[in-house]
Design an enzyme around this catalytic site. Structure first.
Site, mmCIF file in Angstrom:
data_model
loop_
_atom_site.group_PDB
_atom_site.id
_atom_site.type_symbol
_atom_site.label_atom_id
_atom_site.label_comp_id
_atom_site.label_asym_id
_atom_site.label_seq_id
_atom_site.Cartn_x
_atom_site.Cartn_y
_atom_site.Cartn_z
ATOM 1 N N GLU A 42 7.771 1.656 -2.772
ATOM 2 C CA GLU A 42 6.779 1.149 -1.797
ATOM 3 C C GLU A 42 6.725 -0.379 -1.887
ATOM 4 O OE1 GLU A 42 2.742 1.653 -3.276
ATOM 5 O OE2 GLU A 42 1.914 1.758 -1.251
ATOM 6 N N ASN A 102 1.494 -0.019 6.071
ATOM 7 C CA ASN A 102 2.282 0.107 4.843
ATOM 8 C C ASN A 102 3.386 1.116 5.177
ATOM 9 O OD1 ASN A 102 3.280 0.607 2.288
ATOM 10 N ND2 ASN A 102 1.273 0.638 1.300
ATOM 11 N N LYS A 119 2.167 4.779 6.002
ATOM 12 C CA LYS A 119 1.317 5.430 5.001
ATOM 13 C C LYS A 119 -0.007 5.909 5.594
ATOM 14 C CE LYS A 119 -0.389 4.398 0.290
ATOM 15 N NZ LYS A 119 -0.302 3.342 -0.747
ATOM 16 N N GLU A 138 -5.889 -2.042 -0.200
ATOM 17 C CA GLU A 138 -5.060 -1.496 0.892
ATOM 18 C C GLU A 138 -5.883 -1.230 2.146
ATOM 19 O OE1 GLU A 138 -1.731 1.162 0.284
ATOM 20 O OE2 GLU A 138 -2.222 1.203 -1.842
ATOM 21 N N CYS A 164 3.399 6.513 -1.993
ATOM 22 C CA CYS A 164 2.494 6.371 -3.132
ATOM 23 C C CYS A 164 1.307 7.327 -3.100
ATOM 24 C CB CYS A 164 2.036 4.919 -3.270
ATOM 25 S SG CYS A 164 1.294 4.648 -4.903
ATOM 26 N N ASN A 189 3.509 2.130 -6.145
ATOM 27 C CA ASN A 189 3.043 1.030 -7.007
ATOM 28 C C ASN A 189 1.750 1.537 -7.613
ATOM 29 O OD1 ASN A 189 4.226 -2.073 -6.224
ATOM 30 N ND2 ASN A 189 4.522 -0.510 -4.665
HETATM 31 N N1 CDT Z 1 -0.116 2.052 -3.973
HETATM 32 C C1 CDT Z 1 -0.909 3.117 -4.177
HETATM 33 O O1 CDT Z 1 -1.154 3.907 -3.279
HETATM 34 N N2 CDT Z 1 -1.419 3.250 -5.421
HETATM 35 C C2 CDT Z 1 -2.386 4.255 -5.750
HETATM 36 C C3 CDT Z 1 -3.340 3.725 -6.757
HETATM 37 C C4 CDT Z 1 -4.670 4.033 -6.329
HETATM 38 S S1 CDT Z 1 -5.883 3.274 -7.329
HETATM 39 C C5 CDT Z 1 -6.984 2.660 -6.198
HETATM 40 C C6 CDT Z 1 -1.776 5.553 -6.254
HETATM 41 O O2 CDT Z 1 -2.235 6.609 -5.817
HETATM 42 O O3 CDT Z 1 -0.918 5.528 -7.121
#
Ligand code: CDT
Length: 304
Positions: A42, A102, A119, A138, A164, A189
Site C-alpha cells: 500500500e 488510497n 480502498k 486516512e 491494508c 502499512n
Molecule cells: N494502513 C492501514 O490501513 N493500517 C491499519 C492500521 C489501523 S490503526 C488506526 C491496519 O488495519 O493495518
C-alpha cells in the site's frame, strides 16, 4: 511463480525515483526467480504520510499521483513489459476532478493496467487526536473507495485487490469470493504498536494480521498475497510479516526481515477448486435469506 515484494522504510524526504529504484531491484530478483506477478505494498511510493497532520492542501497534494503511470513510475511499467511480469502496487490517487483515494493497480504481463481498486475501509480519524501516540489520518486525506471489490481475469487467474485495513473485514473477501476470486493481492502499512493501546505490540498485531488473511483465504478458497511496508519510517515502526497464503489458509512463504525483501511461491490456481466445490461451494450452501442485516445495518445493535 508469484512474488510479494516487501518494502522497508521510506522516509519523508525520500524521492519517488529512489523508491522506484528499490522496487526495480526487487523486480530484478523476481525476474531471476521466474515470477509472473509481483505484489508491492500500500502507498508504495512514499512514506506513510497519513501519520502527519496537515492543514495546507498544497502540502497534502505533494503525496498524491495525478496520473499512473507517470514519469517517476514509468520504469516499473517498462520493466513489466520487457520482462513479462505483471505488477500490483498502491499509491495515493488524485483524480482530474480533485477526488482523493488510497488506490492500487494491477497490470498484466505487458505492463498494461487491467484493474484499479480504491480502498473501501479507511481506518483512523479525520481531525488531530491528541489522545493517540501518533496520528492515523486516512479519513482526513482520502474518501472511501467508489469501485467496490471488482475481480479481473488476468494471466489465467481471477484476481482481486484490497488494501491494508480491508483485510480485517470478512466482507472484503466474500464479495470477491462471490466473483470466483483465486488470488487476492493486498498491501499494508501497519504500525507495530497500537496508537491507542501501547500494550498491543508487534507480536499481537502480526497475529491479527495473519489471522484475518488466513481466514479470508480459507473461507473463500483463494490465494492471498499480503505485502508490508515495514521498518522505522521517520521514527515510527511499521511491522513486516509479508505472507503468501494458500487456499487452505496455510502460510507458504513469509518475510523474515523488516527491509526490502522478496518472498515467492509457485501458486497453483487449481488448488482453489477443492474448497470452491465442496465446503465453500457458495451456490449450494449459502443462506442469503439470513444475511440481509449485513447490508442493512452498519453498527452493532443489542436486542431491546
Ligand atoms: N494502513 C492501514 O490501513 N493500517 C491499519 C492500521 C489501523 S490503526 C488506526 C491496519 O488495519 O493495518
Amino acid at each position: 511463480m508469484i512474488g510479494g515484494a516487501q518494502l522497508g522504510a521510506i522516509q519523508k524526504h525520500d524521492s519517488r525515483e529512489s523508491v522506484v529504484a528499490r522496487m526495480l531491484a526487487l523486480l530484478e530478483q523476481a525476474k531471476d526467480r521466474g515470477c509472473e506477478l509481483v505484489v508491492f505494498p500500500e502507498l508504495a511510493l512514499t512514506t506513510f504520510f497519513p501519520r502527519w497532520y496537515m492543514e495546507d492542501q498544497a502540502e497534502v497534494d505533494v503525496w498524491f499521483e495525478q496520473e499512473m503511470p507517470n514519469a517517476a513510475t514509468q520504469p516499473l511499467f517498462d520493466f513489466a513489459r520487457t520482462h513479462r511480469i505483471a505488477i500490483s502496487f498502491g499509491y495515493a490517487e488524485r483524480t482530474p476532478e480533485g477526488r482523493y483515494f488510497n488506490t492500487s493497480i494491477l497490470t498484466d504481463r505487458t505492463g498494461t493496467i487491467v484493474g484499479k481498486y480504491r480502498k473501501v475501509h479507511l481506518p483512523g480519524h479525520a481531525e488531530f487526536d491528541p489522545e493517540r501516540d501518533f496520528q492515523h489520518l486516512e479519513k482526513r486525506y482520502f474518501e472511501p473507495g467508489d469501485l467496490g471489490f471488482p475481480t479481473w481475469e488476468n494471466e489465467g487467474a481471477v484476481m482481486g485487490m484490497c488494501i491494508c485495513n480491508d483485510r480485517r473485514w470478512p466482507e472484503t473477501y466474500r464479495v470477491m469470493g462471490l466473483q470466483g476470486v483465486e488470488l487476492v493481492t493486498l498491501g499494508y502499512n501497519t504500525p507495530s504498536v497500537n496508537a491507542q493501546n501501547r500494550g498491543e505490540g508487534e507480536a499481537h498485531r502480526l497475529f491479527h494480521s495473519q489471522l484475518v488473511m488466513q481466514a479470508g483465504a480459507y473461507q473463500n478458497a483463494t490465494w492471498v498475497v499480503g505485502v508490508a511496508k515495514a521498518g522505522v519510517e521517520d521514527g515510527f515502526p511499521l511491522m513486516g510479516g509479508s505472507v503468501i497464503i494458500d487456499p487452505n489458509g496455510f502460510v507458504v512463504a513469509q518475510a523474515d526481515t523488516q527491509g526490502d525483501e522478496l518472498i515467492s511461491h509457485r501458486c497453483d490456481m487449481d488448488l482453489c477448486t477443492f474448497g470452491k466445490t465442496t465446503i465453500f461451494d457458495f451456490k449450494r450452501h449459502r443462506r442469503i435469506e439470513h444475511y440481509g442485516i449485513i447490508t442493512r445495518q452498519t453498527g452493532a445493535e443489542r436486542p431491546a
